[in-house]
Design an enzyme around this catalytic site. Structure first.
Site, PDB file in Angstrom:
ATOM      1  CG  ASP A 113      -1.758  -1.253   1.317  1.00  0.00           C
ATOM      2  OD1 ASP A 113      -2.272  -1.692   0.282  1.00  0.00           O
ATOM      3  OD2 ASP A 113      -1.854  -1.806   2.429  1.00  0.00           O
TER       4      ASP A 113
ATOM      5  CE  LYS B 270       3.270  -2.686  -4.377  1.00  0.00           C
ATOM      6  NZ  LYS B 270       2.799  -2.347  -3.026  1.00  0.00           N
TER       7      LYS B 270
ATOM      8  N   GLY C  72      -3.840  -4.744  -4.541  1.00  0.00           N
ATOM      9  CA  GLY C  72      -4.888  -3.782  -4.902  1.00  0.00           C
ATOM     10  C   GLY C  72      -4.188  -2.511  -5.337  1.00  0.00           C
ATOM     11  CG  HIS C  73      -1.092  -2.470  -7.648  1.00  0.00           C
ATOM     12  ND1 HIS C  73      -0.191  -3.142  -8.419  1.00  0.00           N
ATOM     13  CD2 HIS C  73      -0.746  -2.726  -6.363  1.00  0.00           C
ATOM     14  CE1 HIS C  73       0.672  -3.762  -7.620  1.00  0.00           C
ATOM     15  NE2 HIS C  73       0.355  -3.526  -6.374  1.00  0.00           N
TER      16      HIS C  73
ATOM     17  CD  GLN D 222       1.014  -8.997  -2.312  1.00  0.00           C
ATOM     18  OE1 GLN D 222       1.852  -9.717  -2.812  1.00  0.00           O
ATOM     19  NE2 GLN D 222      -0.157  -8.795  -2.856  1.00  0.00           N
TER      20      GLN D 222
HETATM   21  P1  IMP Z   1      -2.554 -12.943   1.990  1.00  0.00           P
HETATM   22  O1  IMP Z   1      -1.506 -12.479   1.023  1.00  0.00           O
HETATM   23  O2  IMP Z   1      -3.946 -12.705   1.519  1.00  0.00           O
HETATM   24  O3  IMP Z   1      -2.314 -14.347   2.442  1.00  0.00           O
HETATM   25  O4  IMP Z   1      -2.406 -12.031   3.303  1.00  0.00           O
HETATM   26  C1  IMP Z   1      -1.256 -12.094   4.133  1.00  0.00           C
HETATM   27  C2  IMP Z   1      -0.938 -10.747   4.745  1.00  0.00           C
HETATM   28  O5  IMP Z   1      -0.509  -9.860   3.743  1.00  0.00           O
HETATM   29  C3  IMP Z   1      -2.139 -10.057   5.411  1.00  0.00           C
HETATM   30  O6  IMP Z   1      -1.669  -9.310   6.515  1.00  0.00           O
HETATM   31  C4  IMP Z   1      -2.634  -9.099   4.342  1.00  0.00           C
HETATM   32  O7  IMP Z   1      -3.318  -7.987   4.876  1.00  0.00           O
HETATM   33  C5  IMP Z   1      -1.315  -8.693   3.705  1.00  0.00           C
HETATM   34  N1  IMP Z   1      -1.456  -8.310   2.305  1.00  0.00           N
HETATM   35  C6  IMP Z   1      -1.653  -9.110   1.253  1.00  0.00           C
HETATM   36  N2  IMP Z   1      -1.698  -8.413   0.120  1.00  0.00           N
HETATM   37  C7  IMP Z   1      -1.512  -7.133   0.446  1.00  0.00           C
HETATM   38  C8  IMP Z   1      -1.408  -5.911  -0.312  1.00  0.00           C
HETATM   39  O8  IMP Z   1      -1.474  -5.891  -1.549  1.00  0.00           O
HETATM   40  N3  IMP Z   1      -1.201  -4.774   0.409  1.00  0.00           N
HETATM   41  C9  IMP Z   1      -1.067  -4.794   1.754  1.00  0.00           C
HETATM   42  N4  IMP Z   1      -1.134  -5.894   2.494  1.00  0.00           N
HETATM   43  C10 IMP Z   1      -1.359  -7.057   1.852  1.00  0.00           C
END
Ligand code: IMP
Length: 424
Positions: free
Chosen positions: A13, A16, A40-41, A224
């Protein structure tokens, strides 16, 4: 010609989407290398706001070819619904959007397993429930299904049947639910949806090689952030892929010798969604200021993001593990209005002061931030276009970040729009 990686330098977040959209105007090919629809871009163009989860943000630039590399876990539902969003906005991705046949596919059961595992976990990770962990788990345990497998009419039913049988056994053993997943329904829906996906399938590693031979510019789009990396992040509160620059080579099939530079996208403060340690997290008025002025709500899950001051230990760690060669400093406008701005320069842990970040959650949970304080600014900087026109205290803050990271700031982002970007 240049080959560069854009990587999130904190917990995701960082903005990017906007920076990649900006950089992709100078890129011929934009490639995603890891993660899936958990990303989520957000990109704002004029009065239109796009939130892309699966399709690279580069697609919004009509002269750019976008590709999804083998390291991504491919969510076909997300892909298809984003195709619709693009088409409704008049954007034609045909012939300039591709997916690697070797990407593993997120199947409907992965999302159900993600939810069941998280709900039954004592210490919650806070996953996005997009099936990311279970899809990567199948990849690593060597029972996953790739795009190429779904396109193989003989192999797909066999491998799907074997997966569904074993997931059904697992669900029954763990949660007492019988025949949770129905082969026929999943098989039929998947085949149907892949009719839409099929025209986009192409070997991304070969595309990259050809682009290099033709002296094209390539941008790798990280999803991420560094501290969510499965190896370098705040384990176990991480995602299941290598979000750091190292993931580019395994996730796309490019050699490390071909990479020229890494731009780290770094927010001027820190945020995190989901659980896990966060040393500079704020629970006071300053935290409220960042959350409200920065609209800090997760783009994928709509959850409020936790907010805190800039952490120099994280910044330096990110520079180290990614080889960051320049920075895009985002959302610096959000700091405006704070009288003083703190920057964390050490962690007090038991009787020591730690100067280096370490990816050990149970230690980080016990760390107390040691701060230095800088003067804030009250001006609205969101319409400033030239670096020299920024207020003195903004420039001092940027200089300070350059000094502690030993990396130059290349882009300063002062708002969500493309034109709210200052090239330093
Ligand atoms: P997962 O990738 O859905 O398994 O989530 C694992 C951790 O990564 C959690 O804390 C999510 O909130 C975080 N996370 C996953 N994708 C994103 C992203 O694109 N931005 C911020 N946090 C993320």
């Amino acid at each position: 010609m240049s080959v560069r990686i854009a990587v999130g330098a904190q917990w995701g977040d960082e903005g990017k989407g906007k920076i990649i959209d900006l950089l992709s105007s100078g890129a011929d090919l934009v490639v995603r290398y890891q993660g899936g629809a958990n990303a989520g871009h957000t990109v704002k163009i004029d009065d239109k706001k796009f939130i892309l989860h699966m399709i690279p943000s580069g697609v919004l630039n009509k002269n750019t070819v976008s590709a999804i590399g083998n390291g991504v876990v491919f969510d076909y539902d997300s892909f298809i619904s984003e195709l619709d969003i693009l088409k409704n906005a008049g954007i034609r991705p045909e012939g300039r959007l591709f997916i690697s046949p070797y990407a593993h596919v997120v199947m409907p059961y992965h999302k159900e397993i993600d939810r069941a595992v998280e709900n039954n976990r004592k210490t919650k990770i806070g996953t996005t429930f997009k099936g990311i962990g279970p899809a990567y788990q199948d990849k690593i345990t060597r029972c996953g299904i790739r795009v190429v497998d779904i396109l193989d009419k003989e192999y797909f039913p066999v491998v799907l049947k074997s997966n569904i049988d074993s997931k059904n056994q697992l669900f029954e053993a763990l949660y007492g639910e019988k025949n949770k997943f129905d082969f026929n329904a999943i098989y039929a829906a998947c085949l149907d949806k892949f009719e839409t996906v099929k025209p986009y399938v192409k070997d991304v590693s070969i595309m990259i090689e050809e682009a290099l031979e033709n002296k094209k510019s390539i941008l790798f789009e990280g999803a991420q952030g560094t501290l969510l990396d499965i190896d370098h992040g705040t384990y176990p509160f991480v995602t299941s892929s290598n979000t750091t620059s190292g993931g580019v080579c395994t996730g796309t099939g490019i050699s490390p010798t071909k990479i020229d530079s890494v731009i780290g996208v770094m927010k001027a403060y820190t945020t995190r969604v989901g659980n896990g340690p966060f040393v500079t997290e704020l629970f006071d008025d300053a935290g409220k200021h960042l959350s409200e002025k920065g609209f800090e709500v997760g783009a994928t899950t709509g959850r409020p993001r936790r907010c805190g001051y800039f952490d120099a230990l994280i910044a330096r760690y990110s520079v180290r593990v990614n080889g960051i060669s320049s920075l895009a400093l985002t959302k610096i406008d959000v700091l405006g209005g704070l009288e003083k701005i703190k920057v964390c320069v050490g962690y007090k842990y038991k009787n020591e002061i730690l100067k280096e970040f370490l990816p050990v959650s149970n230690v980080l949970e016990k760390c107390v931030p040691v701060y230095e304080e800088l003067d804030g600014w009250q001006e609205d900087i969101s319409e400033i276009k030239e670096y020299n026109d920024l207020p003195a205290n903004v420039k001092k803050y940027i200089d300070y970040i350059e000094k502690i990271t030993k990396v130059p700031v290349e882009i300063v982002s002062v708002g969500p729009e493309r034109n709210q970007s200052i090239f330093k």
